[in-house]
Scaffold this motif. Structure first.
Motif, PDB file in Angstrom:
ATOM      1  N   UNK A   1       0.327  -1.419  -0.448  1.00  0.00           N
ATOM      2  CA  UNK A   1       0.290   0.146   0.157  1.00  0.00           C
ATOM      3  C   UNK A   1       0.365   1.347  -0.191  1.00  0.00           C
ATOM      4  N   UNK A   2       0.992   1.855  -1.610  1.00  0.00           N
ATOM      5  CA  UNK A   2       2.073   2.705  -1.347  1.00  0.00           C
ATOM      6  C   UNK A   2       1.825   3.922  -0.635  1.00  0.00           C
ATOM      7  N   UNK A   3       0.357   4.519  -0.917  1.00  0.00           N
ATOM      8  CA  UNK A   3       0.103   5.945  -0.287  1.00  0.00           C
ATOM      9  C   UNK A   3       0.112   5.451   1.463  1.00  0.00           C
ATOM     10  N   UNK A   4      -0.530   4.351   1.452  1.00  0.00           N
ATOM     11  CA  UNK A   4      -0.304   4.143   3.713  1.00  0.00           C
ATOM     12  C   UNK A   4      -1.719   4.429   3.530  1.00  0.00           C
ATOM     13  N   UNK A   5      -2.525   4.839   2.318  1.00  0.00           N
ATOM     14  CA  UNK A   5      -4.371   4.851   3.065  1.00  0.00           C
ATOM     15  C   UNK A   5      -4.528   4.052   4.063  1.00  0.00           C
ATOM     16  N   UNK A   6      -5.302   4.230   5.112  1.00  0.00           N
ATOM     17  CA  UNK A   6      -6.273   2.575   5.348  1.00  0.00           C
ATOM     18  C   UNK A   6      -6.571   2.418   4.287  1.00  0.00           C
ATOM     19  N   UNK A   7      -6.811   0.830   3.809  1.00  0.00           N
ATOM     20  CA  UNK A   7      -7.901  -0.035   3.426  1.00  0.00           C
ATOM     21  C   UNK A   7      -8.983   0.063   3.477  1.00  0.00           C
ATOM     22  N   UNK A   8     -10.491   0.458   2.393  1.00  0.00           N
ATOM     23  CA  UNK A   8     -11.570   0.505   2.329  1.00  0.00           C
ATOM     24  C   UNK A   8     -12.273  -0.779   2.487  1.00  0.00           C
TER      25      UNK A   8
END
Ligand code: 8YV
Length: 331
Positions: free
Chosen positions: A31-38
Motif C-alpha cells: 500500500x504505497x500511499x499508506x491510506x487505510x484500506x476501504x
C-alpha cells in the motif's frame, strides 16, 4: 501453502527495509500511499492474498473472514494486539493468525512511564507555557506537580509489557502492585517486590497511579468501568498505553472534569483516530496528556515487527507452525 513465493498483501506502508526484504522473499502487494484500506479493498485483498498483513487500523471481523477465498492461509498481523482480527472466525475457516510479540514490549513500557512522568510533573503544560511566552521567570510556587517517588502504582495486566513497566517504575521509587488473571512467578514478584491483588476493585481504591497493560478482549472491554473509576482516589492518575476500549472513556472524562480523578496519560482512545473534544479540552487544561497511539513507534521496533511478520510467513511456507501463532481465547 505450496508455492515458494506466496502472494502477500500488506495493508499499510511498512519501513522500506521491511518492504524490500518482503519483496525479495514473496510475491508482494504493498500500500504505497499508506491510506487505510476501504472495506471493498479489504474484501478484494482477502480474496486474492495467500497471506494478509493487516495492522491495528484494519477491522478483520467475522463478516470479512467469512468472505475470504480458500487461498487465504495466514493473517500475519503487524502488531501485538489482535483485537482487530476475529481470531475465532479465522480459526473456524482454517486460517492461521499470528502477531508480533516481544519486540514492542520495551518501547511501550518506556512510553507508559513517560506518560506517568509527563502527567505528574506537568511536562507538556510547562513546555506549552514556554512556547506561548507565558514564562515570567522562576517562582517557588509555579508549575508544581506531584512527586512520583514513594507512591503506589497498580498495574492491570502483568504480562510482558506490564512487567517491563514494573521494572522501570521500581527504579523510580514506586511500589508495585498488580492485578492479573494469575500471579506472576515468585521470582518475578520478589525481584519487583510486587504485591498481587486478586480483587481489582480493592487495588483501585489504594493506588496513586493505575497503568493499563492488558489485552483488549470481550472480557476486558470497559474493564475500567464507571463503577471502578469511582473507586479510585481523587488524586489518582490513570495511564493507558494498551487499548482505548479497556476504559469507559466517557466515565473517565466525567471523573476528570469533576475532579474525581487527578489526571490521565493516554496513548489510545475508544474511537481512534477520532478524539472526544472534551479530552482535547482536558489536555489543554493540563489534566490529560494525550498521544496519537505511538507507544511502539520506534524505527527499531517497527523493523523488528517486520522481522516477526516475515519469520511467521516463512515458517508457514516451510510447512511448520509459525512461532507467533495466536489461538482463539474463550473470552
Ligand atoms: C502497534 C499496538 O503500533 O501492536 C500493538 O498492539 O498497539 C501498536 O503499538 C500497532 O498494533 C500496529 O499494528
Amino acid at each position: 501453502m505450496s508455492q515458494m513465493k506466496p502472494l502477500v498483501v500488506v495493508t499499510r506502508k511498512l519501513p522500506d527495509s521491511v518492504e524490500t526484504r518482503m519483496r525479495e522473499l514473496f510475491d508482494t502487494r504493498f500500500n504505497t500511499d499508506d491510506k487505510p484500506m476501504s472495506r471493498a479493498q479489504l474484501v478484494e485483498s482477502v480474496n486474492t492474498a495467500e497471506v494478509l498483513v493487516p495492522t491495528v487500523t484494519d477491522n478483520i471481523d467475522a463478516a470479512l473472514i467469512n468472505q475470504t477465498g480458500d487461498q487465504l492461509k495466514l493473517i500475519a498481523n503487524f502488531g501485538n494486539g489482535t483485537d482487530n482480527v476475529d481470531v475465532a472466525a479465522a480459526a473456524q475457516k482454517g486460517i492461521i493468525v499470528t502477531n508480533t510479540p516481544n519486540v514492542l514490549t520495551e518501547d511501550t513500557a518506556d512510553m507508559t512511564v513517560g506518560l506517568l512522568i509527563a502527567v505528574s510533573r506537568r511536562l507538556q503544560e510547562g513546555a506549552q507555557r514556554l512556547e506561548r511566552g507565558h514564562w515570567k521567570g522562576w517562582s517557588p510556587t509555579w508549575m508544581l506537580g506531584h512527586r512520583i517517588w514513594g507512591k503506589r502504582l497498580g498495574i492491570i495486566g502483568m504480562g510482558r509489557i506490564g512487567t517491563a513497566v514494573a521494572r522501570r517504575a521500581k527504579a523510580f521509587g514506586l511500589s508495585i502492585h498488580y492485578h492479573n488473571r494469575q500471579k506472576v512467578s515468585e521470582q518475578v514478584e520478589l525481584e519487583l517486590e510486587a504485591t498481587y491483588w486478586d480483587s481489582l476493585d480493592q487495588m483501585l481504591t489504594r493506588m496513586d497511579f493505575i497503568s493499563i497493560n492488558c489485552p483488549h478482549t470481550p472480557a476486558t472491554f470497559h474493564l475500567l468501568s464507571a463503577r471502578r473509576i469511582a473507586l479510585m482516589k481523587p488524586n489518582a492518575i490513570v495511564i493507558n498505553t494498551a487499548r482505548g476500549d479497556l476504559i469507559d472513556e466517557i466515565a473517565m472524562i466525567d471523573a476528570l472534569e469533576n475532579e474525581k480523578l487527578a489526571g490521565a496519560g493516554l496513548d489510545v482512545f475508544a474511537h481512534e483516530p477520532a478524539l472526544s473534544h472534551r479530552l482535547l479540552k482536558l489536555a489543554e487544561q493540563g489534566k490529560a496528556v494525550i498521544l496519537p497511539h505511538m507507544g511502539s513507534a520506534t524505527i527499531e521496533g517497527r523493523m523488528e515487527m517486520g522481522d516477526r511478520v516475515i519469520i511467521n510467513i516463512r515458517t508457514m511456507c516451510d510447512g511448520h507452525r509459525p512461532p507467533d501463532r495466536v489461538l482463539p481465547t474463550d473470552n
